[in-house]
Scaffold this motif. Sequence first.
Motif, PDB file in Angstrom:
ATOM      1  N   GLU A  67      10.888  12.232  16.565  1.00 40.07           N
ATOM      2  CA  GLU A  67       9.438  12.422  16.630  1.00 40.07           C
ATOM      3  C   GLU A  67       8.909  13.063  15.354  1.00 40.07           C
ATOM      4  N   ARG A  68       9.652  14.050  14.845  1.00 39.46           N
ATOM      5  CA  ARG A  68       9.226  14.731  13.615  1.00 39.46           C
ATOM      6  C   ARG A  68       9.241  13.764  12.439  1.00 39.46           C
ATOM      7  N   ALA A  69      10.315  12.989  12.329  1.00 42.69           N
ATOM      8  CA  ALA A  69      10.421  12.038  11.224  1.00 42.69           C
ATOM      9  C   ALA A  69       9.313  10.991  11.298  1.00 42.69           C
ATOM     10  N   ALA A  70       8.987  10.547  12.515  1.00 41.56           N
ATOM     11  CA  ALA A  70       7.915   9.570  12.679  1.00 41.56           C
ATOM     12  C   ALA A  70       6.572  10.165  12.277  1.00 41.56           C
ATOM     13  N   MET A  71       6.325  11.424  12.640  1.00 39.52           N
ATOM     14  CA  MET A  71       5.081  12.089  12.283  1.00 39.52           C
ATOM     15  C   MET A  71       4.925  12.165  10.766  1.00 39.52           C
ATOM     16  N   ILE A  72       5.993  12.544  10.065  1.00 34.17           N
ATOM     17  CA  ILE A  72       5.950  12.634   8.606  1.00 34.17           C
ATOM     18  C   ILE A  72       5.769  11.253   7.992  1.00 34.17           C
ATOM     19  N   GLY A  73       6.523  10.276   8.502  1.00 38.85           N
ATOM     20  CA  GLY A  73       6.407   8.924   7.965  1.00 38.85           C
ATOM     21  C   GLY A  73       5.013   8.353   8.149  1.00 38.85           C
ATOM     22  N   ASN A  74       4.395   8.586   9.310  1.00 37.70           N
ATOM     23  CA  ASN A  74       3.040   8.081   9.557  1.00 37.70           C
ATOM     24  C   ASN A  74       2.016   8.756   8.651  1.00 37.70           C
ATOM     25  N   ALA A  75       2.178  10.058   8.440  1.00 35.34           N
ATOM     26  CA  ALA A  75       1.226  10.781   7.596  1.00 35.34           C
ATOM     27  C   ALA A  75       1.302  10.306   6.150  1.00 35.34           C
ATOM     28  N   LEU A  76       2.518  10.066   5.662  1.00 37.50           N
ATOM     29  CA  LEU A  76       2.684   9.574   4.293  1.00 37.50           C
ATOM     30  C   LEU A  76       2.339   8.088   4.189  1.00 37.50           C
ATOM     31  N   GLY A  77       2.671   7.333   5.248  1.00 36.19           N
ATOM     32  CA  GLY A  77       2.441   5.892   5.219  1.00 36.19           C
ATOM     33  C   GLY A  77       0.975   5.517   5.185  1.00 36.19           C
ATOM     34  N   ALA A  78       0.093   6.418   5.604  1.00 33.81           N
ATOM     35  CA  ALA A  78      -1.343   6.143   5.577  1.00 33.81           C
ATOM     36  C   ALA A  78      -1.942   6.305   4.182  1.00 33.81           C
ATOM     37  N   THR A  79      -1.133   6.705   3.211  1.00 36.34           N
ATOM     38  CA  THR A  79      -1.607   6.872   1.837  1.00 36.34           C
ATOM     39  C   THR A  79      -1.920   5.516   1.223  1.00 36.34           C
ATOM     40  N   ASP A  80      -3.063   5.400   0.579  1.00 33.75           N
ATOM     41  CA  ASP A  80      -3.438   4.169  -0.125  1.00 33.75           C
ATOM     42  C   ASP A  80      -2.611   4.087  -1.409  1.00 33.75           C
ATOM     43  N   PRO A  81      -1.733   3.073  -1.551  1.00 33.46           N
ATOM     44  CA  PRO A  81      -0.876   3.012  -2.742  1.00 33.46           C
ATOM     45  C   PRO A  81      -1.656   2.869  -4.033  1.00 33.46           C
ATOM     46  N   HIS A  82      -2.808   2.173  -3.997  1.00 33.44           N
ATOM     47  CA  HIS A  82      -3.622   2.028  -5.212  1.00 33.44           C
ATOM     48  C   HIS A  82      -4.243   3.361  -5.615  1.00 33.44           C
ATOM     49  N   GLU A  83      -4.692   4.114  -4.613  1.00 37.19           N
ATOM     50  CA  GLU A  83      -5.238   5.442  -4.896  1.00 37.19           C
ATOM     51  C   GLU A  83      -4.147   6.376  -5.413  1.00 37.19           C
ATOM     52  N   LEU A  84      -2.948   6.285  -4.835  1.00 36.39           N
ATOM     53  CA  LEU A  84      -1.835   7.111  -5.286  1.00 36.39           C
ATOM     54  C   LEU A  84      -1.501   6.816  -6.743  1.00 36.39           C
ATOM     55  N   ARG A  85      -1.411   5.525  -7.092  1.00 34.39           N
ATOM     56  CA  ARG A  85      -1.100   5.176  -8.476  1.00 34.39           C
ATOM     57  C   ARG A  85      -2.210   5.637  -9.425  1.00 34.39           C
ATOM     58  N   ALA A  86      -3.453   5.503  -8.993  1.00 30.80           N
ATOM     59  CA  ALA A  86      -4.563   5.947  -9.841  1.00 30.80           C
ATOM     60  C   ALA A  86      -4.489   7.448 -10.096  1.00 30.80           C
ATOM     61  N   GLN A  87      -4.171   8.227  -9.053  1.00 29.97           N
ATOM     62  CA  GLN A  87      -4.035   9.672  -9.235  1.00 29.97           C
ATOM     63  C   GLN A  87      -2.864   9.997 -10.155  1.00 29.97           C
TER      64      GLN A  87
END
Length: 397
Positions: A96-116
């Motif tokens: 459950e903990r791993a899923a929570m972390i994965g979901n929180a990170l997985g919602a990151t916009d990859p284009h926004e991440l690369r731009a930052q």
Amino acid sequence: MPLSGSRFRTEPATLYRELRREHGAVAPVVLDGDVPAWLVLGYRELHQVTGDPVLFSRDSGLWNQWHRIPGDWPLLPMIGRRQPSVLHTVGARHRERAAMIGNALGATDPHELRAQAEKFADELIDAICAKGETDIVTEYAALLPVRVLARLYGFSDEQGPGLVTALNGMVNGREGAPAGRQHLASCTARLVAERKAAPAHDVASRMLADPAGFTDEEIAHDLMVMMVAGHQPTADWIGNSLRLMLTDERFAASLFGGRHSVAEAMNEVLWEDTPLQNVAGRWASRDTQLGGRHIRSGELLLLGLQGANSDPQVRTDGSAFTGGNRAHFSFGHGAHRCPFPAQEVAEVIARTGIEVVLDRLPDIDLAVPAGSLARRPSPWLPGLTELPVRFTPVPAL
């Protein structure tokens, strides 16, 4: 063999080969204070340990050496007593903990991440590009991931420098480790309190909103783990990849060729010089056999990721390119492996950081003999302490 010393700073690959030759796939080692442990160097054996979370548990409470560990033991922040973080939970709760972390990170916009990542990388290059020379590790690679991750997780940009100092102190495993952990803990606790009162578009807010209903303390501890696991390994991934591209003739054309070779060099590093080389750890839940060794209940097994990656049974020709082979242990294996969204975040930051360097400083070259490059005295992340380079001065953007 002490899991420290000068040879870990100069020739770790040779040291792992010698350990395997003398002791086999599971080698006896000692940590600071002559605390005994087993270092798992065999690819097959490491697969067995990481694939059996019941026999080889992540529960540090099983350790039979706690009576010898003082409260100020420098390796304590990286091994840790039982604490409410994802690292020390097992079974269904861990999933459950791993899923929570994965979901929180997985919602990151990859284009926004690369731009930052590009924005912060350009700012760091602007500060050094007119000088014609720099230490690309301390003035660039060691600063970039934490700035991107701080923004991604919800920390303020102003907290970045202090977080770098704290994380480096923890990773080095020396006198500054306890103070570094305390600083990181206070920052994450404050972030959780702020985001609970005023949610925002960041990872911390998404973790707090997870329907599994984790406590504030659990979220804070997981954010600490994510900062430690996300910053320094990514910084070392950048530094080690640049070192490989600047010193290995197989990548000589990479500096002036296409970007395709950046990804190739990054994957090669995960096999040959992985940032996270040893991990603490697993604890035997009962007496067992591993690699011809008798492992007693409660004994500590350290995961020798780099040793396993270079196991001659799987790397029969160490000079050959690994290509797209991702069967390395650099992100772990089994229930406690690095969540896939976290791997993607690290790869975007590292690749962007390397590409910005090559775009902005196209004639970059090593400024010292390759044999003089030294590593930090950490049994976990023995990354480069410096990587002096020279280049033609260029104006800031």
